[in-house]
Motif scaffolding. Structure first.
Motif, PDB file in Angstrom:
ATOM      1  N   TYR A  25      -5.864  -0.240 -11.115  1.00 25.22           N
ATOM      2  CA  TYR A  25      -4.669  -1.021 -10.826  1.00 25.22           C
ATOM      3  C   TYR A  25      -3.552  -0.055 -10.464  1.00 25.22           C
ATOM      4  O   TYR A  25      -3.280   0.899 -11.193  1.00 25.22           O
ATOM      5  N   VAL A  26      -2.943  -0.285  -9.333  1.00 25.72           N
ATOM      6  CA  VAL A  26      -1.822   0.537  -8.886  1.00 25.72           C
ATOM      7  C   VAL A  26      -0.588  -0.352  -8.808  1.00 25.72           C
ATOM      8  O   VAL A  26      -0.574  -1.346  -8.081  1.00 25.72           O
ATOM      9  N   PHE A  27       0.430   0.000  -9.596  1.00 25.11           N
ATOM     10  CA  PHE A  27       1.652  -0.800  -9.637  1.00 25.11           C
ATOM     11  C   PHE A  27       2.735  -0.104  -8.818  1.00 25.11           C
ATOM     12  O   PHE A  27       3.050   1.062  -9.039  1.00 25.11           O
ATOM     13  N   LEU A  28       3.294  -0.833  -7.874  1.00 26.97           N
ATOM     14  CA  LEU A  28       4.395  -0.326  -7.076  1.00 26.97           C
ATOM     15  C   LEU A  28       5.657  -1.082  -7.484  1.00 26.97           C
ATOM     16  O   LEU A  28       5.717  -2.308  -7.381  1.00 26.97           O
ATOM     17  N   VAL A  29       6.645  -0.353  -7.960  1.00 25.99           N
ATOM     18  CA  VAL A  29       7.905  -0.957  -8.385  1.00 25.99           C
ATOM     19  C   VAL A  29       8.896  -0.849  -7.238  1.00 25.99           C
ATOM     20  O   VAL A  29       9.240   0.249  -6.800  1.00 25.99           O
ATOM     21  N   GLY A  30       9.340  -1.994  -6.750  1.00 22.95           N
ATOM     22  CA  GLY A  30      10.244  -2.007  -5.617  1.00 22.95           C
ATOM     23  C   GLY A  30      11.703  -1.806  -6.002  1.00 22.95           C
ATOM     24  O   GLY A  30      12.061  -1.653  -7.167  1.00 22.95           O
ATOM     25  N   GLU A  31      12.535  -1.822  -4.995  1.00 25.92           N
ATOM     26  CA  GLU A  31      13.981  -1.645  -5.182  1.00 25.92           C
ATOM     27  C   GLU A  31      14.592  -2.891  -5.830  1.00 25.92           C
ATOM     28  O   GLU A  31      14.258  -4.020  -5.441  1.00 25.92           O
ATOM     29  N   PRO A  32      15.462  -2.718  -6.821  1.00 32.20           N
ATOM     30  CA  PRO A  32      16.076  -3.892  -7.484  1.00 32.20           C
ATOM     31  C   PRO A  32      16.911  -4.734  -6.511  1.00 32.20           C
ATOM     32  O   PRO A  32      17.574  -4.196  -5.621  1.00 32.20           O
ATOM     33  N   LEU A  33      16.871  -6.036  -6.713  1.00 30.38           N
ATOM     34  CA  LEU A  33      17.651  -6.961  -5.890  1.00 30.38           C
ATOM     35  C   LEU A  33      18.814  -7.499  -6.722  1.00 30.38           C
ATOM     36  O   LEU A  33      18.617  -8.304  -7.633  1.00 30.38           O
ATOM     37  N   LEU A  52      15.100 -14.293  -0.645  1.00 30.23           N
ATOM     38  CA  LEU A  52      15.352 -12.855  -0.579  1.00 30.23           C
ATOM     39  C   LEU A  52      14.292 -12.074  -1.364  1.00 30.23           C
ATOM     40  O   LEU A  52      13.850 -10.998  -0.953  1.00 30.23           O
ATOM     41  N   TYR A  53      13.881 -12.616  -2.501  1.00 22.51           N
ATOM     42  CA  TYR A  53      12.870 -11.956  -3.321  1.00 22.51           C
ATOM     43  C   TYR A  53      11.520 -11.914  -2.594  1.00 22.51           C
ATOM     44  O   TYR A  53      10.839 -10.871  -2.583  1.00 22.51           O
ATOM     45  N   ILE A  54      11.145 -13.030  -1.988  1.00 23.47           N
ATOM     46  CA  ILE A  54       9.890 -13.076  -1.229  1.00 23.47           C
ATOM     47  C   ILE A  54       9.932 -12.073  -0.075  1.00 23.47           C
ATOM     48  O   ILE A  54       8.956 -11.368   0.202  1.00 23.47           O
ATOM     49  N   SER A  55      11.068 -11.993   0.598  1.00 25.91           N
ATOM     50  CA  SER A  55      11.234 -11.047   1.694  1.00 25.91           C
ATOM     51  C   SER A  55      11.094  -9.600   1.214  1.00 25.91           C
ATOM     52  O   SER A  55      10.452  -8.764   1.857  1.00 25.91           O
ATOM     53  N   ALA A  56      11.706  -9.296   0.049  1.00 22.52           N
ATOM     54  CA  ALA A  56      11.621  -7.944  -0.505  1.00 22.52           C
ATOM     55  C   ALA A  56      10.192  -7.614  -0.925  1.00 22.52           C
ATOM     56  O   ALA A  56       9.719  -6.479  -0.751  1.00 22.52           O
ATOM     57  N   LEU A  57       9.465  -8.587  -1.464  1.00 22.82           N
ATOM     58  CA  LEU A  57       8.083  -8.379  -1.870  1.00 22.82           C
ATOM     59  C   LEU A  57       7.192  -8.121  -0.664  1.00 22.82           C
ATOM     60  O   LEU A  57       6.323  -7.236  -0.685  1.00 22.82           O
ATOM     61  N   ARG A  58       7.427  -8.884   0.383  1.00 23.59           N
ATOM     62  CA  ARG A  58       6.644  -8.686   1.608  1.00 23.59           C
ATOM     63  C   ARG A  58       6.911  -7.303   2.204  1.00 23.59           C
ATOM     64  O   ARG A  58       6.000  -6.619   2.677  1.00 23.59           O
ATOM     65  N   LEU A  60       7.841  -4.601   0.572  1.00 28.44           N
ATOM     66  CA  LEU A  60       7.204  -3.606  -0.301  1.00 28.44           C
ATOM     67  C   LEU A  60       5.719  -3.485   0.023  1.00 28.44           C
ATOM     68  O   LEU A  60       5.172  -2.378   0.105  1.00 28.44           O
ATOM     69  N   PHE A  61       5.082  -4.628   0.217  1.00 30.11           N
ATOM     70  CA  PHE A  61       3.657  -4.620   0.554  1.00 30.11           C
ATOM     71  C   PHE A  61       3.404  -3.969   1.906  1.00 30.11           C
ATOM     72  O   PHE A  61       2.511  -3.131   2.057  1.00 30.11           O
ATOM     73  N   ASP A  62       4.203  -4.349   2.910  1.00 30.35           N
ATOM     74  CA  ASP A  62       4.015  -3.805   4.257  1.00 30.35           C
ATOM     75  C   ASP A  62       4.233  -2.297   4.297  1.00 30.35           C
ATOM     76  O   ASP A  62       3.560  -1.586   5.058  1.00 30.35           O
ATOM     77  N   GLN A  63       5.151  -1.783   3.491  1.00 33.16           N
ATOM     78  CA  GLN A  63       5.455  -0.355   3.500  1.00 33.16           C
ATOM     79  C   GLN A  63       4.312   0.477   2.937  1.00 33.16           C
ATOM     80  O   GLN A  63       4.164   1.642   3.284  1.00 33.16           O
ATOM     81  N   HIS A  64       3.498  -0.118   2.058  1.00 31.60           N
ATOM     82  CA  HIS A  64       2.499   0.683   1.359  1.00 31.60           C
ATOM     83  C   HIS A  64       1.060   0.238   1.579  1.00 31.60           C
ATOM     84  O   HIS A  64       0.149   0.871   1.053  1.00 31.60           O
TER      85      HIS A  64
END
Length: 399
Positions: A25-33, A52-58, A60-64
């Motif tokens: 399991y690899v956990f990626l912690v994104g930037e706080p909103l 906004l949260y869904i957009s930030a999650l998407r 984060l996923f796309d970046q990694h």
């Protein structure tokens, strides 16, 4: 921001992959909103920040996602047959040099002496064949052993533009890597289907000339379509017929010392001879970049003032290539050995750069098309880097 960099993930996943069935399991912690404090938020405000949260999650996923998909093959344990086929490739050359040749010399002192005598007579008569197009074998190029090597990583080739059989091509192969797995599988075998992807094109990969002075080794190399990197050999291929593609690892053996993970350093800035040759024959220049070639081994680098670096330089002056100290994985999951990491290797073949035919090109003309080639290579790298595991801000470094 993710708290694990690509290198951290690389090391973390290797360490954790002790057992093939171990769940990872690899956990990626994104930037706080930031969200304002509202005692009784209405539905409109809730929906706004939910979106906004869904957009930030998407994001984060796309970046990694490419990074994770590139690293996850560390958990894929290649089949033992694939590993054995991979080992036979370099070991077969050693066997020819250290076993087959001494055996033939031994036969000279037995009743079977005519056999080695006939071979060495034929060897002398056939001396110039490597510089006159070689002697390729479709049977050798289609051995199933090469398919097992391809599947070990896996290795693939990507076409960006068609290559017309009406022209000849001089292809720059970048980077060299340590053992040039990508170029070998893609251009010296049919494991990745080169002939189907580029119909009517005959590929040749150039290597050190002195390999073709070694009995038995030269036959094995020529059968796979490998040619000498000497000027006469390249001139012959580019002047006899059309549809020939000659691949040159421009960085040469010197670039092998630059082969460390997470680097894109190429020895190219002063390497202009291949451009001059292309101009003399009117051959099109084809840039290629192999993503993942420098990721499959870790290399031990030595300071220029160290005795080991001096030994490497001395070794190169004698044998023509560097004595590199490197390591990868072993036969068991999580062990260290000389097998490469089973990471994807992708060779992207760029758009051909047309060149005029100039018998004696000036230094200025060579410099002009050399600059155009480097620009085309940079463009090719930038267009595909994020797709194959490199970061958006990573650039090619020319030495």
């Amino acid at each position: 921001m993710a708290f694990l960099s690509r290198l951290d993930l690389h090391e973390c996943l290797q360490t954790l992959s002790v057992l093939q069935w171990l769940p990872v399991y690899v956990f990626l912690v994104g930037e706080p909103l930031p969200i304002p404090r509202i005692k009784k938020p209405n539905k409109k405000i809730v929906d706004k920040y939910h979106a906004l949260y869904i957009s930030a999650l998407r994001k984060l996923f796309d970046q990694h996602k490419v990074q994770l998909l590139t690293i996850m093959p560390y958990f894929k344990q290649p089949k033992h047959l694939q590993s054995l086929m991979l080992l036979q490739w370099p070991l077969s050359y050693l066997a020819m040099f250290w076993i087959l040749q001494p055996f033939f010399i031994y036969l000279l002192f037995t009743s079977l002496w005519p056999l080695p005598v006939l071979y060495f007579v034929w060897f002398s008569l056939d001396w110039k064949t490597p510089e006159q197009g070689g002697r390729r074998s479709a049977w050798v190029r289609n051995w199933c052993a090469w398919t097992h090597i391809k599947d070990y990583f896996p290795i693939t080739i990507q076409k960006t533009k068609d290559l017309s059989p009406e022209h000849n091509y001089l292809m720059g192969v970048h980077p060299h890597g340590l053992l040039t797995f990508g170029a070998f599988c893609n251009f010296c075998t049919e494991a990745t289907g080169f002939s189907k992807i580029f119909p009517g094109i005959t590929p040749h990969l150039a290597t050190l000339s002195w390999f073709f002075k070694i009995p038995f080794v030269r036959e094995y190399l020529m059968a796979k379509g490998v040619c000498s990197v000497s000027q006469p050999a390249i001139d012959y291929l580019l002047s006899h017929g059309t549809g020939n593609l000659v691949g040159i690892v421009v960085g040469g053996v010197g670039e092998a010392l630059q082969s460390v993970p997470n680097t894109t350093t190429l020895i190219l800035r002063k390497r202009k001879g291949f451009v001059r040759t292309a101009l003399q024959h009117g051959a099109h220049l084809v840039p290629t970049f192999t993503f993942g070639e420098t990721e499959v081994y870790d290399q031990v680098l030595f300071h220029k003032d160290s005795w080991m670096h001096k030994f490497q330089s001395c070794f190169r002056s004698i044998f023509g290539f560097y004595f590199c100290v490197f390591y990868g994985r072993g036969f068991r999951q999580g062990s260290t050995g000389l097998l490469p990491y089973s990471l994807p290797i992708v060779t992207v073949v760029g758009e051909p750069l047309p060149l005029p035919k100039v018998e004696k090109p000036s230094q200025e003309m060579v410099g002009k098309y050399h600059t155009l080639y480097m620009d085309a290579l940079c463009k090719l790298f930038d267009q595909h880097k994020t797709q194959y595991g490199c970061s958006e801000n990573q650039k090619l470094l020319f030495l």
